[in-house]
Design a protein around this motif. Structure first.
Motif, PDB file in Angstrom:
ATOM      1  N   PHE A  65       0.823  -1.212   0.000  1.00 46.66           N
ATOM      2  CA  PHE A  65       0.000   0.000   0.000  1.00 46.66           C
ATOM      3  C   PHE A  65       0.856   1.261   0.000  1.00 46.66           C
ATOM      4  O   PHE A  65       0.582   2.222  -0.730  1.00 46.66           O
ATOM      5  N   ALA A  66       1.910   1.260   0.824  1.00 44.63           N
ATOM      6  CA  ALA A  66       2.769   2.442   0.917  1.00 44.63           C
ATOM      7  C   ALA A  66       3.477   2.710  -0.399  1.00 44.63           C
ATOM      8  O   ALA A  66       3.604   3.869  -0.828  1.00 44.63           O
ATOM      9  N   PHE A  67       3.951   1.651  -1.068  1.00 49.45           N
ATOM     10  CA  PHE A  67       4.642   1.843  -2.342  1.00 49.45           C
ATOM     11  C   PHE A  67       3.667   2.299  -3.427  1.00 49.45           C
ATOM     12  O   PHE A  67       4.041   3.047  -4.331  1.00 49.45           O
ATOM     13  N   ALA A  68       2.414   1.842  -3.343  1.00 53.32           N
ATOM     14  CA  ALA A  68       1.411   2.311  -4.303  1.00 53.32           C
ATOM     15  C   ALA A  68       1.209   3.809  -4.168  1.00 53.32           C
ATOM     16  O   ALA A  68       1.029   4.530  -5.167  1.00 53.32           O
ATOM     17  N   LYS A  69       1.249   4.298  -2.929  1.00 52.98           N
ATOM     18  CA  LYS A  69       1.121   5.730  -2.690  1.00 52.98           C
ATOM     19  C   LYS A  69       2.381   6.477  -3.095  1.00 52.98           C
ATOM     20  O   LYS A  69       2.336   7.470  -3.831  1.00 52.98           O
ATOM     21  N   ARG A  70       3.538   6.013  -2.630  1.00 53.24           N
ATOM     22  CA  ARG A  70       4.798   6.741  -2.811  1.00 53.24           C
ATOM     23  C   ARG A  70       5.271   6.724  -4.252  1.00 53.24           C
ATOM     24  O   ARG A  70       5.733   7.731  -4.788  1.00 53.24           O
ATOM     25  N   HIS A  71       5.158   5.568  -4.907  1.00 53.69           N
ATOM     26  CA  HIS A  71       5.727   5.418  -6.244  1.00 53.69           C
ATOM     27  C   HIS A  71       4.668   5.358  -7.344  1.00 53.69           C
ATOM     28  O   HIS A  71       5.014   5.442  -8.528  1.00 53.69           O
ATOM     29  N   GLY A  72       3.399   5.207  -6.966  1.00 53.88           N
ATOM     30  CA  GLY A  72       2.388   4.967  -7.983  1.00 53.88           C
ATOM     31  C   GLY A  72       2.537   3.568  -8.546  1.00 53.88           C
ATOM     32  O   GLY A  72       3.448   2.816  -8.190  1.00 53.88           O
ATOM     33  N   ILE A  73       1.632   3.195  -9.429  1.00 50.10           N
ATOM     34  CA  ILE A  73       1.701   1.888 -10.089  1.00 50.10           C
ATOM     35  C   ILE A  73       1.653   2.128 -11.587  1.00 50.10           C
ATOM     36  O   ILE A  73       0.624   2.518 -12.128  1.00 50.10           O
ATOM     37  N   GLY A  74       2.784   1.906 -12.234  1.00 45.73           N
ATOM     38  CA  GLY A  74       2.831   1.970 -13.688  1.00 45.73           C
ATOM     39  C   GLY A  74       2.678   0.571 -14.249  1.00 45.73           C
ATOM     40  O   GLY A  74       1.711  -0.129 -13.963  1.00 45.73           O
ATOM     41  N   ALA A  75       3.647   0.129 -15.040  1.00 47.00           N
ATOM     42  CA  ALA A  75       3.644  -1.255 -15.519  1.00 47.00           C
ATOM     43  C   ALA A  75       3.810  -2.187 -14.318  1.00 47.00           C
ATOM     44  O   ALA A  75       4.629  -1.950 -13.429  1.00 47.00           O
ATOM     45  N   HIS A 182      11.162 -12.922 -19.994  1.00 47.45           N
ATOM     46  CA  HIS A 182      12.005 -11.912 -20.621  1.00 47.45           C
ATOM     47  C   HIS A 182      13.475 -12.249 -20.421  1.00 47.45           C
ATOM     48  O   HIS A 182      13.874 -12.841 -19.413  1.00 47.45           O
ATOM     49  N   ARG A 183      14.300 -11.816 -21.358  1.00 47.48           N
ATOM     50  CA  ARG A 183      15.741 -12.024 -21.242  1.00 47.48           C
ATOM     51  C   ARG A 183      16.349 -11.134 -20.169  1.00 47.48           C
ATOM     52  O   ARG A 183      17.358 -11.481 -19.570  1.00 47.48           O
ATOM     53  N   GLY A 184      15.759  -9.948 -19.945  1.00 50.34           N
ATOM     54  CA  GLY A 184      16.293  -9.007 -18.977  1.00 50.34           C
ATOM     55  C   GLY A 184      15.197  -8.410 -18.123  1.00 50.34           C
ATOM     56  O   GLY A 184      14.065  -8.905 -18.092  1.00 50.34           O
ATOM     57  N   THR A 185      15.532  -7.330 -17.426  1.00 47.51           N
ATOM     58  CA  THR A 185      14.576  -6.702 -16.513  1.00 47.51           C
ATOM     59  C   THR A 185      14.376  -5.225 -16.836  1.00 47.51           C
ATOM     60  O   THR A 185      13.986  -4.448 -15.976  1.00 47.51           O
ATOM     61  N   ASP A 186      14.626  -4.841 -18.076  1.00 51.54           N
ATOM     62  CA  ASP A 186      14.513  -3.422 -18.431  1.00 51.54           C
ATOM     63  C   ASP A 186      13.712  -3.214 -19.714  1.00 51.54           C
ATOM     64  O   ASP A 186      13.969  -2.289 -20.479  1.00 51.54           O
ATOM     65  N   ALA A 187      12.736  -4.065 -19.959  1.00 46.70           N
ATOM     66  CA  ALA A 187      11.921  -3.933 -21.163  1.00 46.70           C
ATOM     67  C   ALA A 187      10.935  -2.777 -21.032  1.00 46.70           C
ATOM     68  O   ALA A 187      10.654  -2.289 -19.931  1.00 46.70           O
ATOM     69  N   ALA A 188      10.421  -2.329 -22.167  1.00 44.33           N
ATOM     70  CA  ALA A 188       9.287  -1.407 -22.171  1.00 44.33           C
ATOM     71  C   ALA A 188       8.040  -2.264 -21.964  1.00 44.33           C
ATOM     72  O   ALA A 188       7.425  -2.743 -22.917  1.00 44.33           O
ATOM     73  N   TRP A 189       7.679  -2.466 -20.713  1.00 46.52           N
ATOM     74  CA  TRP A 189       6.737  -3.525 -20.352  1.00 46.52           C
ATOM     75  C   TRP A 189       5.378  -3.386 -21.034  1.00 46.52           C
ATOM     76  O   TRP A 189       4.834  -4.367 -21.548  1.00 46.52           O
ATOM     77  N   ASP A 190       4.815  -2.190 -21.013  1.00 42.60           N
ATOM     78  CA  ASP A 190       3.480  -2.021 -21.594  1.00 42.60           C
ATOM     79  C   ASP A 190       3.488  -2.314 -23.085  1.00 42.60           C
ATOM     80  O   ASP A 190       2.606  -3.008 -23.609  1.00 42.60           O
ATOM     81  N   ALA A 191       4.487  -1.789 -23.794  1.00 43.55           N
ATOM     82  CA  ALA A 191       4.581  -2.029 -25.233  1.00 43.55           C
ATOM     83  C   ALA A 191       4.836  -3.502 -25.518  1.00 43.55           C
ATOM     84  O   ALA A 191       4.273  -4.079 -26.461  1.00 43.55           O
TER      85      ALA A 191
END
Length: 286
Positions: A65-75, A182-191
């Motif tokens: 909950f705190a991270f949802a507030k502090r950072h928002g939720i994107g991908a 995924h091969r890595g952890t830095d993809a453009a997740w939504d796309a």
């Protein structure tokens, strides 16, 4: 006989979070279900009841909950990585964090703050972090698709219990559960998600099917062919059987027009399509 403690983990399952982002009169909505599971140097809690290394599951829930507030939720992949890294880096006893997230879509109705729940598939993400390694598996469930023609099934093995008749024209329907590593952890997740989903749908629609197994393979193959950042696709596809209704008692011919949609029992087709040169990561899926 020696009795020992085997692999174990614990966490808070299914923390449901709805995050509203207000940009003036226009709002954006994120509706997710987050499950956290931690493992590491926590043998004592099992063996002696010593809770010193245990971060309460209630604290895990509050962190979500705190991270949802502090950072928002994107991908959801990014949110999962954020949480997993936090638990591993902030707790010395935690050697590995597993975060699984399901996202429920909403569509805007009108104006800036009215929505209707999307009745389509559920987007998923599974993140592992720990031991110097990280993996991200994206996916979806309940992607319901149907071809009203372009599907055959014949030439199959027969035994004394076989009653199924071969067909060169049938309805092919399924509810796809697909996950891709995924091969890595830095993809453009939504796309990447949209492209993988589009590839699954295009392959389903574009394959003249001789079996659901063949269609499954073509769907996974197309995702890999179109996205270099994905190295493995796992698919689970129930065969949602549609049987022609016998209309002859009513003096009518059923020319592949009226079907009975049976919900059970059903065939269940599962398979993996992968880049044979990609490193194996069996734990990524669990």
């Amino acid at each position: 006989m020696a009795i020992v403690l085997g692999p174990n983990r614990y966490g808070k399952a299914e923390t449901r979070v709805v995050r509203v982002t207000r940009d003036g009169a226009t709002h954006r909505l994120k509706d997710v279900n987050v499950s956290v599971s931690l493992s590491g140097a926590m043998e004592d809690v099992h063996l002696t009841g010593d809770n010193a290394a245990v971060l309460p599951t209630d604290s895990q829930k509050n962190t979500v909950f705190a991270f949802a507030k502090r950072h928002g939720i994107g991908a959801i992949e990014d949110f999962g990585l954020l949480l997993a890294r936090h638990f591993v880096e902030s707790r010395p006893a935690v050697g590995h964090a597993r975060v699984e997230i399901h996202e429920y879509g909403w569509n805007r109705i009108a104006g800036g703050h009215s929505f209707v729940r999307d009745g389509g598939e559920v987007r998923t993400a599974l993140v592992h972090s720990g031991g110097g390694a990280e993996t991200v598996v994206s996916g979806l469930t309940d992607l319901v698709v149907l071809n009203s023609t372009g599907s055959e099934f014949h030439g199959f093995a027969r035994d004394e219990y076989t009653t199924l008749e071969p067909t060169d024209d049938r309805v092919l329907a399924t509810a796809v559960t697909a996950r891709w590593r995924h091969r890595g952890t830095d993809a453009a997740w939504d796309a990447s998600y949209r492209a993988a989903r589009d590839a699954l749908l295009a392959a389903f629609a574009g394959t003249h099917s001789l079996s659901l197994q063949q269609t499954l393979y073509q769907m996974g193959r197309r995702v890999l062919a179109e996205q270099d950042g994905i190295c493995e696709v796992r698919l689970s596809m129930p065969n949602k059987h549609h049987f022609l209704v016998d209309l002859e008692p009513f003096g009518m011919k059923n020319d592949n027009e009226v079907y009975f949609a049976a919900d059970r029992p059903y065939g269940l087709i599962e398979g993996t399509v992968l880049d044979d040169g990609a490193p194996a990561a069996p734990s990524a899926w669990n």
